[in-house]
Write a protein that holds these residues in place. Structure first.
Motif, PDB file in Angstrom:
ATOM      1  N   VAL A   8      -8.921  -4.084  -6.097  1.00  0.00           N
ATOM      2  CA  VAL A   8      -8.729  -5.327  -5.089  1.00  0.00           C
ATOM      3  C   VAL A   8      -7.177  -5.717  -5.029  1.00  0.00           C
ATOM      4  N   ILE A   9      -6.378  -5.702  -3.875  1.00  0.00           N
ATOM      5  CA  ILE A   9      -5.206  -6.478  -3.936  1.00  0.00           C
ATOM      6  C   ILE A   9      -5.001  -7.837  -3.161  1.00  0.00           C
ATOM      7  N   ILE A  10      -4.789  -8.776  -3.591  1.00  0.00           N
ATOM      8  CA  ILE A  10      -4.721 -10.025  -2.926  1.00  0.00           C
ATOM      9  C   ILE A  10      -3.415 -10.650  -2.854  1.00  0.00           C
ATOM     10  N   LEU A  72       3.760  -2.189  -3.894  1.00  0.00           N
ATOM     11  CA  LEU A  72       2.717  -2.807  -4.177  1.00  0.00           C
ATOM     12  C   LEU A  72       1.465  -2.040  -4.250  1.00  0.00           C
ATOM     13  N   ILE A  73       1.313  -1.250  -3.053  1.00  0.00           N
ATOM     14  CA  ILE A  73       0.002  -0.377  -2.701  1.00  0.00           C
ATOM     15  C   ILE A  73       0.247   0.835  -3.577  1.00  0.00           C
ATOM     16  N   ALA A  74       1.534   1.535  -3.563  1.00  0.00           N
ATOM     17  CA  ALA A  74       1.652   2.648  -4.071  1.00  0.00           C
ATOM     18  C   ALA A  74       1.419   2.721  -5.947  1.00  0.00           C
ATOM     19  N   GLU A  75       1.951   1.578  -6.240  1.00  0.00           N
ATOM     20  CA  GLU A  75       1.860   1.335  -7.962  1.00  0.00           C
ATOM     21  C   GLU A  75       0.455   1.192  -8.196  1.00  0.00           C
ATOM     22  N   THR A  76      -0.313   0.411  -7.166  1.00  0.00           N
ATOM     23  CA  THR A  76      -2.071   0.359  -7.548  1.00  0.00           C
ATOM     24  C   THR A  76      -2.540   1.484  -7.409  1.00  0.00           C
ATOM     25  N   VAL A  77      -2.441   2.219  -6.333  1.00  0.00           N
ATOM     26  CA  VAL A  77      -3.030   3.552  -6.281  1.00  0.00           C
ATOM     27  C   VAL A  77      -2.657   4.558  -7.561  1.00  0.00           C
ATOM     28  N   ALA A  78      -1.331   4.568  -8.038  1.00  0.00           N
ATOM     29  CA  ALA A  78      -0.916   5.172  -8.964  1.00  0.00           C
ATOM     30  C   ALA A  78      -1.607   5.402 -10.220  1.00  0.00           C
ATOM     31  N   HIS A  82      -7.143   4.525  -6.414  1.00  0.00           N
ATOM     32  CA  HIS A  82      -7.516   4.229  -4.984  1.00  0.00           C
ATOM     33  C   HIS A  82      -7.479   2.773  -4.799  1.00  0.00           C
ATOM     34  N   LEU A  83      -7.604   2.360  -3.567  1.00  0.00           N
ATOM     35  CA  LEU A  83      -7.649   1.005  -3.208  1.00  0.00           C
ATOM     36  C   LEU A  83      -8.898   0.759  -2.411  1.00  0.00           C
ATOM     37  N   ASP A  84      -9.817  -0.311  -2.966  1.00  0.00           N
ATOM     38  CA  ASP A  84     -11.203  -0.611  -2.415  1.00  0.00           C
ATOM     39  C   ASP A  84     -10.938  -1.568  -1.199  1.00  0.00           C
ATOM     40  N   VAL A  85     -10.148  -2.892  -1.776  1.00  0.00           N
ATOM     41  CA  VAL A  85     -10.126  -3.862  -0.700  1.00  0.00           C
ATOM     42  C   VAL A  85      -8.675  -4.364  -0.691  1.00  0.00           C
ATOM     43  N   GLN A 133      -8.084   8.327   1.836  1.00  0.00           N
ATOM     44  CA  GLN A 133      -9.142   8.293   0.610  1.00  0.00           C
ATOM     45  C   GLN A 133     -10.370   8.315   1.314  1.00  0.00           C
ATOM     46  N   GLY A 134     -10.652   8.064   2.591  1.00  0.00           N
ATOM     47  CA  GLY A 134     -11.927   8.156   3.191  1.00  0.00           C
ATOM     48  C   GLY A 134     -12.711   6.770   3.364  1.00  0.00           C
ATOM     49  N   PHE A 135     -12.187   5.525   2.975  1.00  0.00           N
ATOM     50  CA  PHE A 135     -12.886   4.459   2.984  1.00  0.00           C
ATOM     51  C   PHE A 135     -11.909   3.172   2.728  1.00  0.00           C
ATOM     52  N   GLY A 136     -12.346   2.075   2.909  1.00  0.00           N
ATOM     53  CA  GLY A 136     -11.688   0.908   2.574  1.00  0.00           C
ATOM     54  C   GLY A 136     -12.186  -0.417   3.366  1.00  0.00           C
TER      55      GLY A 136
END
Length: 251
Positions: A8-10, A72-78, A82-85, A133-136
């Motif tokens: 989760v990213i907030i 922010l998102i690239a580092e999280t996924v790396a 993946h990113l759920d929320v 990724q097919g979901f989120g």
């Protein structure tokens, strides 16, 4: 709520509703990327989550810069795969409460940049990742000011109406992609924004409470409960909706 092991990213999670939401996600077993323009505030939230056994990390992000959002998102996924929320909470209010004809251009540009453009940037980058990724799941923090008139508050109201519109439009576009997008619309809730408003007049607190049928301001933790529910699998048939948490003010 089923949130265990979700990534989760907030944004704006260094204080207020964002911090309360991050802590609540932590108690449900999620891994939280606590993003804020003030890194020290983000680190404080992370420390509080870890103290009670939760998993979190801090990242400094200015959502008005597209590259910063991409990072922010690239580092999280790396790091997590993946990113759920994505919870788009970062927001500001104008410095001055003025009618439209006197509204400060500085306030207009600053508020729109964070509250509207920042949410757009975060949605756009998150949606690309979630489509791949097919979901989120995306939860946007709008406001009661995005559902009904709010005097002496044009830029804030405009930005929050925009968040509601972006939420509904994107939800329509991505429903078949297994991506849900919803928004919460808090009324007067204890936060830095409310504190700023209360300092504008010694009588304004009583006036505001008289407008609220429940007779009190909301608490950040109460908004966090709704955000976490929308982000969880417990609300899996809900998309494109706004949940209003205002103690009845909109009535």
């Amino acid at each position: 709520m089923n949130l265990k092991n979700k990534i989760v990213i907030i944004t704006g999670a260094g204080s207020g509703i964002g911090a309360a939401t991050a802590k609540l996600f932590g108690t449900h077993g999620a891994t939280i990327i606590v993003s804020d323009i003030h890194l020290e505030n983000a680190k404080k939230t992370v420390s509080e989550i870890r103290t009670v056994g939760g998993k979190a990390e801090a990242m400094e992000t200015d959502v008005t810069h597209f590259k910063a959002v991409e990072d922010l998102i690239a580092e999280t996924v790396a790091k997590h795969g993946h990113l759920d929320v994505m919870v788009n909470n970062a927001g500001i209010g104008g410095k001055k409460q003025l009618k439209t004809a006197e509204h400060s251009h500085e306030d207009w540009h600053n508020v729109i940049a964070v509250n509207q453009t920042g949410v757009f940037y975060c949605m756009q980058v998150a949606l690309k990742q979630m489509t791949d990724q097919g979901f989120g799941n995306i939860v946007n923090v709008a406001s009661l000011a995005g559902l009904k008139a709010s005097g002496n508050n044009l830029s804030y109201s405009a930005s929050k109406y925009a968040v509601v519109g972006m939420t509904k439009s994107a939800a329509l576009e991505y429903g078949r992609k297994k991506i849900r997008i919803n928004a919460v619309c808090p009324g007067f809730t204890r936060s830095a924004l409310l504190d700023q408003l209360l300092t504008s007049s010694p009588t304004i607190e009583d006036k505001l409470k008289r407008m609220i049928p429940m007779g009190r301001f909301g608490e950040a933790g109460e908004i966090a409960e709704a955000i976490c529910w929308l982000a969880s699998d417990n609300s899996k048939f809900i998309t494109g909706q706004t949940i209003t948490l205002d103690g009845g003010t909109s009535l």
